[in-house]
Write a protein that holds these residues in place. Structure first.
Motif, PDB file in Angstrom:
ATOM      1  N   GLN A   1      -6.740   4.360   9.169  1.00 13.16           N
ATOM      2  CA  GLN A   1      -6.750   3.988  10.509  1.00 13.16           C
ATOM      3  C   GLN A   1      -5.087   4.233  10.881  1.00 13.16           C
ATOM      4  N   GLY A   2      -5.124   4.483  12.197  1.00 11.05           N
ATOM      5  CA  GLY A   2      -4.046   4.793  12.777  1.00 11.05           C
ATOM      6  C   GLY A   2      -3.053   5.823  12.468  1.00 11.05           C
ATOM      7  N   ARG A   3      -1.844   5.921  12.728  1.00 14.20           N
ATOM      8  CA  ARG A   3      -1.044   7.022  12.457  1.00 14.20           C
ATOM      9  C   ARG A   3       0.365   6.819  12.351  1.00 14.20           C
ATOM     10  N   GLY A   4       1.147   7.640  11.374  1.00 12.37           N
ATOM     11  CA  GLY A   4       2.460   7.586  11.306  1.00 12.37           C
ATOM     12  C   GLY A   4       2.911   6.013  10.722  1.00 12.37           C
ATOM     13  N   ASP A   5       3.784   5.383  10.967  1.00 11.17           N
ATOM     14  CA  ASP A   5       4.220   4.119  10.402  1.00 11.17           C
ATOM     15  C   ASP A   5       2.988   3.056  10.596  1.00 11.17           C
ATOM     16  N   HIS A   6       2.234   3.247  11.547  1.00  8.69           N
ATOM     17  CA  HIS A   6       1.079   2.469  11.705  1.00  8.69           C
ATOM     18  C   HIS A   6      -0.262   2.822  10.740  1.00  8.69           C
ATOM     19  N   ARG A   7      -0.044   3.866   9.941  1.00 11.29           N
ATOM     20  CA  ARG A   7      -1.150   4.201   9.233  1.00 11.29           C
ATOM     21  C   ARG A   7      -1.472   3.007   8.255  1.00 11.29           C
ATOM     22  N   ALA A   8      -2.738   2.972   8.124  1.00 10.97           N
ATOM     23  CA  ALA A   8      -3.003   1.655   7.047  1.00 10.97           C
ATOM     24  C   ALA A   8      -4.518   1.893   6.711  1.00 10.97           C
TER      25      ALA A   8
ATOM     26  N   PRO B   1       0.910 -11.967   2.296  1.00 12.01           N
ATOM     27  CA  PRO B   1      -0.134 -10.851   2.327  1.00 12.01           C
ATOM     28  C   PRO B   1      -0.401 -10.440   3.548  1.00 12.01           C
ATOM     29  N   PRO B   2      -0.535  -9.021   3.766  1.00 13.94           N
ATOM     30  CA  PRO B   2      -0.804  -8.417   5.104  1.00 13.94           C
ATOM     31  C   PRO B   2      -1.740  -9.030   5.833  1.00 13.94           C
ATOM     32  N   CYS B   3      -2.990  -9.566   5.222  1.00 14.31           N
ATOM     33  CA  CYS B   3      -4.092 -10.009   6.035  1.00 14.31           C
ATOM     34  C   CYS B   3      -3.737 -11.357   6.971  1.00 14.31           C
ATOM     35  N   LEU B   4      -2.411 -11.969   6.433  1.00 11.83           N
ATOM     36  CA  LEU B   4      -2.143 -13.273   7.243  1.00 11.83           C
ATOM     37  C   LEU B   4      -1.955 -12.923   8.484  1.00 11.83           C
ATOM     38  N   GLU B   5      -1.306 -11.715   8.764  1.00 13.99           N
ATOM     39  CA  GLU B   5      -0.725 -11.551  10.212  1.00 13.99           C
ATOM     40  C   GLU B   5      -1.864 -10.973  11.168  1.00 13.99           C
ATOM     41  N   LYS B   6      -2.992 -10.659  10.607  1.00 13.05           N
ATOM     42  CA  LYS B   6      -4.270 -10.199  11.557  1.00 13.05           C
ATOM     43  C   LYS B   6      -4.845 -11.378  12.256  1.00 13.05           C
ATOM     44  N   VAL B   7      -5.303 -11.052  13.606  1.00 16.71           N
ATOM     45  CA  VAL B   7      -5.842 -11.773  14.460  1.00 16.71           C
ATOM     46  C   VAL B   7      -7.188 -12.578  13.745  1.00 16.71           C
ATOM     47  N   GLN B   8      -7.833 -11.370  13.221  1.00 25.35           N
ATOM     48  CA  GLN B   8      -9.115 -11.940  12.951  1.00 25.35           C
ATOM     49  C   GLN B   8      -9.146 -12.399  11.576  1.00 25.35           C
TER      50      GLN B   8
ATOM     51  N   GLY C   1      -8.376   0.133   5.946  1.00 27.37           N
ATOM     52  CA  GLY C   1      -9.133  -0.978   6.329  1.00 27.37           C
ATOM     53  C   GLY C   1     -10.440  -1.009   6.621  1.00 27.37           C
ATOM     54  N   THR C   2     -11.052  -1.704   7.097  1.00 20.74           N
ATOM     55  CA  THR C   2     -12.347  -1.569   7.650  1.00 20.74           C
ATOM     56  C   THR C   2     -12.231  -1.415   9.098  1.00 20.74           C
ATOM     57  N   PRO C   3     -13.187  -0.925  10.125  1.00 25.28           N
ATOM     58  CA  PRO C   3     -13.169  -0.773  11.312  1.00 25.28           C
ATOM     59  C   PRO C   3     -12.818  -2.192  12.005  1.00 25.28           C
ATOM     60  N   PHE C   4     -11.837  -2.134  12.780  1.00 28.82           N
ATOM     61  CA  PHE C   4     -11.618  -3.504  13.630  1.00 28.82           C
ATOM     62  C   PHE C   4     -11.309  -4.602  12.676  1.00 28.82           C
ATOM     63  N   ASP C   5     -10.882  -4.290  11.582  1.00 23.80           N
ATOM     64  CA  ASP C   5     -10.424  -5.284  10.483  1.00 23.80           C
ATOM     65  C   ASP C   5     -11.403  -6.385  10.224  1.00 23.80           C
ATOM     66  N   MET C   6     -12.753  -6.034  10.527  1.00 28.77           N
ATOM     67  CA  MET C   6     -13.960  -6.926  10.516  1.00 28.77           C
ATOM     68  C   MET C   6     -14.739  -6.952   9.299  1.00 28.77           C
TER      69      MET C   6
ATOM     70  N   CYS D   1       0.845  -1.172  -0.056  1.00 26.99           N
ATOM     71  CA  CYS D   1       0.139  -0.041   0.032  1.00 26.99           C
ATOM     72  C   CYS D   1       0.886   1.276   0.020  1.00 26.99           C
ATOM     73  N   ILE D   2       0.485   2.178  -0.759  1.00 26.31           N
ATOM     74  CA  ILE D   2       1.330   3.466  -0.783  1.00 26.31           C
ATOM     75  C   ILE D   2       0.513   4.593   0.103  1.00 26.31           C
ATOM     76  N   LEU D   3      -0.706   4.251   0.482  1.00 25.28           N
ATOM     77  CA  LEU D   3      -1.596   4.926   1.300  1.00 25.28           C
ATOM     78  C   LEU D   3      -1.912   6.449   0.469  1.00 25.28           C
ATOM     79  N   CYS D   4      -2.368   6.022  -0.866  1.00 29.11           N
ATOM     80  CA  CYS D   4      -2.693   6.808  -1.663  1.00 29.11           C
ATOM     81  C   CYS D   4      -4.094   7.481  -1.470  1.00 29.11           C
ATOM     82  N   GLY D   5      -4.979   6.373  -0.797  1.00 24.50           N
ATOM     83  CA  GLY D   5      -6.464   6.819  -0.415  1.00 24.50           C
ATOM     84  C   GLY D   5      -7.462   6.725  -1.419  1.00 24.50           C
ATOM     85  N   LEU D   6      -6.962   6.269  -2.700  1.00 21.55           N
ATOM     86  CA  LEU D   6      -7.581   6.157  -3.842  1.00 21.55           C
ATOM     87  C   LEU D   6      -8.897   5.030  -3.534  1.00 21.55           C
ATOM     88  N   CYS D   7      -8.567   4.094  -2.875  1.00 23.56           N
ATOM     89  CA  CYS D   7      -9.700   2.978  -2.405  1.00 23.56           C
ATOM     90  C   CYS D   7     -10.462   3.837  -1.706  1.00 23.56           C
ATOM     91  N   ALA D   8     -10.451   4.456  -0.555  1.00 25.80           N
ATOM     92  CA  ALA D   8     -11.021   5.041   0.360  1.00 25.80           C
ATOM     93  C   ALA D   8     -12.059   6.011  -0.361  1.00 25.80           C
TER      94      ALA D   8
END
Lengths: 284, 225
Positions: B145-152, B199-206, B154-159, B123-130
């Motif tokens: 969501q998030g800020r700084g290097d945690h900015r990403a 893929p980044p989703c693999l690391e997510k808990v949910q 997604g959907t709320p709570f990744d749900m 992701c380059i955080l261009c925000g096109l998708c949002a």
């Protein structure tokens, strides 16, 4: 979570522009964190999108989406602490507690670990702050002892050294029998033995006779927050005062101190409220 | 109408239009990653920088957010502009090397080396998708969501989001994750985008509850193994 507790907070702001942060602050002060359901209620009531509310809630460090543990541990990673080894201390905390430095909480709900970007105590760096206690010039070898001391309680006083702690001798305000039990020591001094009952349970309770110590021993573990009735083991009268606890409104338990004073302790398990009344020498 | 000078050519455009629109009207190419007609300008990728003003007072601005002014002098591909774009592309190659769009742009701008620590972001955080989700699809299901290097993003709570209709608009506009998940049909992939094996989703808990409209998807295939 009950939505009814959120509604008054949201409605108070009449959906004014720029009120979202105030709403979230109030919800957090009520729950200690921002429950997911609460954000959904805010979204429904304000007409804002949940995505935007979640974005605000995750953007500001002041907001938490998960409950915080008992002890908040902040490892400083400001410039001065960073160059003196802050990151390796943060890693050591992560390893020893088994959680990440991103505001995660240990499964036993004891520790929440976070990093901060400068505490303004750069001369003490690297700095670790646990529950408001500053640990200066920390190295990785000290991390274990900081965790150990926090588990034991950082506010604990050294009973044998602290001048504010002194032993008292108490007796029943009704029959004037002494409540002291010289045969059984608590904190190294004769204990105060009373009979307690709560719910369906009856048993004995030994209190430390040191004024300022909250050590108790009980026949069966009394759950925290339980209101107990205290009885004299000799005349079996209930030790019941006229006043209520200023902290939790539970009835206070009076005992006569030798030398002329009344000590009153809160009857709620876990409440540390107590007072020593030197003016009255007898119970009304 | 507003008159401005672009690369030495006098241009007149409607009031309120941006430099980027004026340049596109005149046929001066300006690369962008976060701009799309029909979506509000955002100014995130900075690739559309142009130089405005004269001499010592000249400066770089993002043309997608800068409104055309009367008498403005604009240079869309001066040495300074090209140098800035090359640096931006080099940084993007460093963070999102598997994106075909970024690879092509970097190649077109003769970016021949990458001097930064290599990352494998998706992701380059261009925000096109949002913006696509809220402005065109009227769903407002994903956001920052998030800020700084945690900015990403997604959907709320990744749900899974109730608002998402799985239209796929977010993936259609994404310059970084296009064709990321052609795992099972590699012949349809152009650039080896599927080589991103974590893929980044693999690391997510949910993981099981997460939003995903891709089927089959590389992450799910890995999870199965």
């Amino acid at each position: 979570m009950n939505p009814d507790t959120i509604l008054p907070i949201v409605e108070k702001y009449h959906n004014r522009r720029g009120s979202l942060i105030s709403i979230l602050e109030e919800i957090q002060s009520q729950f200690g964190y921002l429950p997911g359901d609460a954000l959904q209620v805010v979204a429904d009531k304000t007409g804002k999108s949940l995505v935007d509310i979640y974005g605000v809630a995750t953007f500001y460090r002041a907001f938490r989406l998960k409950p915080r543990g008992k002890h908040l541990t902040s490892v400083c990673l400001g410039t001065a602490c960073h160059v003196r080894g802050g990151p390796s201390i943060a890693r050591e905390f992560e390893d020893q507690l088994g959680i990440k430095c991103r505001g995660e909480t240990t499964p036993d709900n004891e520790f929440t670990l976070e990093t901060v970007m400068c505490l303004g105590a750069c001369a003490l760096g690297p700095v670790v702050v646990v529950d408001g206690h500053y640990f200066p010039n920390v190295n990785t070898g000290q991390v274990g002892s900081i965790i150990k001391r926090t588990r034991e309680g950082l506010d604990r006083v050294e009973i044998h050294e602290d001048k504010r702690v002194f032993p008292v001798e108490v007796s029943c305000p009704r029959c004037n029998h002494t409540l002291m039990d010289a045969a059984h020591l608590v904190d190294g001094h004769p204990s105060i033995r009373v009979t307690v009952s709560y719910g369906e349970e009856h048993g004995w309770l030994r209190l430390s006779s040191l004024y300022g110590s909250y050590t108790v021993e009980a026949g069966s573990e009394i759950p925290m927050g339980t209101l107990a009735h205290f009885f004299c083991p000799h005349c079996h009268a209930e030790l019941l005062g006229a006043s209520n606890c200023i902290a939790c409104d539970a009835p206070m338990v009076p005992m006569v101190v030798r030398g002329g004073a009344i000590i009153q302790i809160c009857s709620r398990r876990g409440c540390k409220s107590h007072m020593l009344d030197l003016e009255t020498s007898t119970v009304a | 109408m507003i008159k401005l000078k672009m690369n030495g050519v006098t241009v007149s455009v409607d009031e309120g239009s941006t430099i980027l629109e004026a340049a596109q009207f005149m046929g001066f190419p300006i690369p962008t990653l976060c701009h799309m007609e029909g979506l509000s300008p955002y100014g995130a990728c900075r690739l559309c920088v142009v130089e405005i003003g004269e001499g010592a007072k000249s400066k770089l601005v993002s043309s997608c957010t800068y409104r055309a002014e009367e008498g403005l002098t604009v240079r869309t591909s001066s040495a300074r502009v090209v140098r800035a774009r090359k640096m931006i592309l080099e940084l993007m190659v460093a963070s999102c090397p598997q994106s075909k769009v970024i690879q092509d742009l970097a190649s077109a701008y003769q970016v021949r080396q990458q001097r930064f620590r290599q990352e494998h972001e998706t992701c380059i955080l261009c925000g096109l998708c949002a913006r696509m989700c809220s402005e065109q699809m009227m769903a407002h299901a994903i956001g920052f969501q998030g800020r700084g290097d945690h900015r990403a993003l997604g959907t709320p709570f990744d749900m899974k989001s109730e608002k998402c209709r799985l239209c796929g608009g977010c993936m259609y506009v994404c310059p970084a994750c296009q064709l990321r998940c052609t795992y099972t049909q590699p012949e349809q992939a152009i650039c080896g985008g599927c080589a991103n094996l974590s893929p980044p989703c693999l690391e997510k808990v949910q993981f099981d509850d997460m939003m995903c409209s891709m089927s089959p998807c590389v992450a799910c295939e890995i999870k199965k193994d």
